[in-house]
Scaffold this active site. Sequence first.
Site, short mmCIF file in Angstrom:
data_model
loop_
_atom_site.label_atom_id
_atom_site.label_comp_id
_atom_site.label_asym_id
_atom_site.label_seq_id
_atom_site.Cartn_x
_atom_site.Cartn_y
_atom_site.Cartn_z
N HIS A 135 0.82 -1.21 0.00
CA HIS A 135 0.00 0.00 0.00
C HIS A 135 0.85 1.26 0.00
O HIS A 135 0.34 2.35 0.23
CB HIS A 135 -0.94 0.01 1.22
CG HIS A 135 -1.98 -1.07 1.16
ND1 HIS A 135 -2.66 -1.50 2.27
CD2 HIS A 135 -2.43 -1.82 0.12
CE1 HIS A 135 -3.52 -2.46 1.91
NE2 HIS A 135 -3.39 -2.67 0.62
N CYS A 146 4.26 15.11 -12.87
CA CYS A 146 5.30 14.41 -13.67
C CYS A 146 5.59 13.00 -13.14
O CYS A 146 6.36 12.26 -13.73
CB CYS A 146 6.60 15.24 -13.68
SG CYS A 146 7.48 15.23 -12.12
C1 BV8 Z 1 -8.34 -2.12 -5.36
C2 BV8 Z 1 -3.36 3.13 2.51
C3 BV8 Z 1 -9.02 -2.32 -7.58
C4 BV8 Z 1 -4.06 4.29 3.09
C5 BV8 Z 1 -4.95 1.37 2.47
C6 BV8 Z 1 -15.63 0.02 -3.47
C7 BV8 Z 1 -14.95 1.02 -4.17
C8 BV8 Z 1 -13.60 0.93 -4.45
C9 BV8 Z 1 -12.89 -0.17 -4.01
C10 BV8 Z 1 -13.58 -1.13 -3.32
C11 BV8 Z 1 -14.92 -1.07 -3.05
N1 BV8 Z 1 -15.28 -2.19 -2.35
C12 BV8 Z 1 -14.19 -2.96 -2.17
C13 BV8 Z 1 -13.16 -2.33 -2.76
C14 BV8 Z 1 -11.83 -2.75 -2.78
C15 BV8 Z 1 -11.11 -1.99 -1.68
C16 BV8 Z 1 -11.44 -2.65 -0.36
O1 BV8 Z 1 -10.99 -3.73 -0.12
N2 BV8 Z 1 -12.28 -1.97 0.45
C17 BV8 Z 1 -12.65 -2.57 1.73
C18 BV8 Z 1 -12.80 -1.47 2.78
C19 BV8 Z 1 -13.94 -3.35 1.52
N3 BV8 Z 1 -9.71 -2.15 -1.99
C20 BV8 Z 1 -9.12 -1.23 -2.72
O2 BV8 Z 1 -9.64 -0.20 -3.10
C21 BV8 Z 1 -7.71 -1.58 -3.13
N4 BV8 Z 1 -7.59 -1.42 -4.54
O3 BV8 Z 1 -9.14 -2.94 -5.04
O4 BV8 Z 1 -8.14 -1.75 -6.63
C22 BV8 Z 1 -8.72 -1.60 -8.82
C23 BV8 Z 1 -8.20 -2.33 -9.89
C24 BV8 Z 1 -7.97 -1.66 -11.07
C25 BV8 Z 1 -8.22 -0.30 -11.18
C26 BV8 Z 1 -8.71 0.42 -10.08
C27 BV8 Z 1 -8.97 -0.23 -8.89
C28 BV8 Z 1 -6.73 -0.65 -2.43
C29 BV8 Z 1 -6.72 -0.98 -0.98
C30 BV8 Z 1 -5.63 -0.16 -0.30
C31 BV8 Z 1 -6.26 0.93 0.51
N5 BV8 Z 1 -5.21 1.61 1.24
N6 BV8 Z 1 -3.97 1.99 3.09
C32 BV8 Z 1 -3.28 4.73 4.29
O5 BV8 Z 1 -2.88 3.90 5.13
O6 BV8 Z 1 -3.11 5.96 4.39
S1 BV8 Z 1 -5.78 0.19 3.30
C33 BV8 Z 1 -5.68 0.36 4.97
O7 BV8 Z 1 -6.38 -0.78 5.49
C34 BV8 Z 1 -4.28 0.24 5.55
O8 BV8 Z 1 -3.27 0.05 4.60
C35 BV8 Z 1 -4.37 -1.03 6.37
O9 BV8 Z 1 -3.19 -1.72 6.41
C36 BV8 Z 1 -5.38 -1.75 5.60
C37 BV8 Z 1 -5.99 -2.97 6.19
O10 BV8 Z 1 -6.30 -2.70 7.53
P1 BV8 Z 1 -5.54 -3.61 8.61
O11 BV8 Z 1 -4.08 -3.50 8.37
O12 BV8 Z 1 -6.11 -4.98 8.59
O13 BV8 Z 1 -5.86 -2.84 9.93
P2 BV8 Z 1 -7.19 -2.95 10.82
O14 BV8 Z 1 -7.16 -1.83 11.78
O15 BV8 Z 1 -8.36 -3.14 9.92
O16 BV8 Z 1 -7.00 -4.33 11.60
C38 BV8 Z 1 -5.97 -4.45 12.57
C39 BV8 Z 1 -6.09 -5.86 13.14
O17 BV8 Z 1 -5.01 -6.04 14.06
C40 BV8 Z 1 -7.37 -6.08 13.92
O18 BV8 Z 1 -7.95 -7.31 13.50
C41 BV8 Z 1 -6.91 -6.19 15.39
O19 BV8 Z 1 -7.63 -7.19 16.09
C42 BV8 Z 1 -5.49 -6.63 15.24
N7 BV8 Z 1 -4.59 -6.16 16.30
C43 BV8 Z 1 -4.63 -4.98 16.97
N8 BV8 Z 1 -3.59 -4.92 17.84
C44 BV8 Z 1 -2.88 -6.08 17.68
C45 BV8 Z 1 -3.52 -6.87 16.71
N9 BV8 Z 1 -3.07 -8.09 16.35
C46 BV8 Z 1 -1.96 -8.54 16.96
N10 BV8 Z 1 -1.27 -7.84 17.90
C47 BV8 Z 1 -1.71 -6.62 18.29
N11 BV8 Z 1 -1.04 -5.93 19.24
ZN ZN Z 2 6.75 16.97 -10.93
#
Ligand code: BV8
Ligand code: ZN
Length: 265
Positions: A135, A146
């Site tokens: 990501h 650019c």
């Molecule tokens: C794509 C950068 C296709 C940002 C991130 C509708 C419209 C558009 C797209 C979609 C849509 N519906 C579905 C999609 C696809 C979409 C998607 O999946 N949406 C989800 C919400 C349903 N995906 C995308 O859009 C991706 N691209 O599909 O492109 C495409 C193809 C061709 C042309 C065009 C498009 C892009 C996805 C990337 C998004 N960017 N990050 C930023 O960070 O600034 S995602 C964001 O969520 C972060 O990167 C993060 O890493 C990621 C996932 O979250 P998690 O890492 O799992 O974090 P979370 O808090 O959720 O969970 C933490 C877990 O840890 C918990 O379970 C907790 O219990 C546990 N935990 C907590 N503490 C601990 C622990 N475990 C162990 N030890 C601990 N101490």
């Molecule tokens: Zn530039």
Amino acid sequence: MAYTLGQIAAKEAAVQPTEPIQEIRERLSKAGSVVVLTGAGISAESGVPTFRGADGLWKNFRAEDLATPEAFARDPRLVWEWYNWRRELIATTQPNPGHQAIAEMEARHERFLLITQNVDGLHRSAGSRKLLEIHGNIWLVRCTACGLVEENRDVPIALPPSCRACRGLLRPHIVWFGEALDEKTLDQCMGALASCDVLLIVGTSGVVYPAASFAPIAKAAGAFVAELNLDPTPQSPLVDVSIRGRAGHLLPQLLQEGAAPDRQP
Ligand code: BV8
Ligand code: ZN
């Protein structure tokens, strides 16, 4: 033949199902190829907020609302203020024992790949090198005019940030919702998942695609898939072993040669 109590206990111990952590340890010791997938949970113990957990809000904004090209087109300053707030917070954090354990795992396995959804750069700081930041990275900026990509560690970055080559508006070099991941990066992930013996998934809620599809892909290809996570996730029922717990506590246990797993504190 009468058994002594000690002999009975030894026999019982011998047939105990191996502790899940012990099973993962054994699978890793025999693995030819290992892939690790991490999410925000592995950085939680470094003080980096997660996205969807109890503390899962970045300054009361949901990533889905601001980490999008539409939000940036509508209000680049607001999106940059959100990233400045995150840069400022992440700049004060250090890798934790979970990050360090994964860097050590890389040193122990010739064929190893770490795939992270995190943009905080903490895996690289911990020493991981066979690493795909699928990501992007919060310390990289990209020119919207650019396409120049470069590192920028200003905290905060002066707004609006402009490209040193063409004065175009800079954006974070991060994959936003609705944006495609880098094709080559995704191909590398797919290749590794198709051929790994063990996939270890740590600290991800398993709801963001395509990363959320990696567990079933590896499973279908015959890998042993294990999950270490604080909470259950949609992928918990799919994997071979799912252990509830903190990454910083569980991961170092995987490195202890044959030690008896210690219970959660
Ligand atoms: C794509 C950068 C296709 C940002 C991130 C509708 C419209 C558009 C797209 C979609 C849509 N519906 C579905 C999609 C696809 C979409 C998607 O999946 N949406 C989800 C919400 C349903 N995906 C995308 O859009 C991706 N691209 O599909 O492109 C495409 C193809 C061709 C042309 C065009 C498009 C892009 C996805 C990337 C998004 N960017 N990050 C930023 O960070 O600034 S995602 C964001 O969520 C972060 O990167 C993060 O890493 C990621 C996932 O979250 P998690 O890492 O799992 O974090 P979370 O808090 O959720 O969970 C933490 C877990 O840890 C918990 O379970 C907790 O219990 C546990 N935990 C907590 N503490 C601990 C622990 N475990 C162990 N030890 C601990 N101490
Ligand atoms: Zn530039």
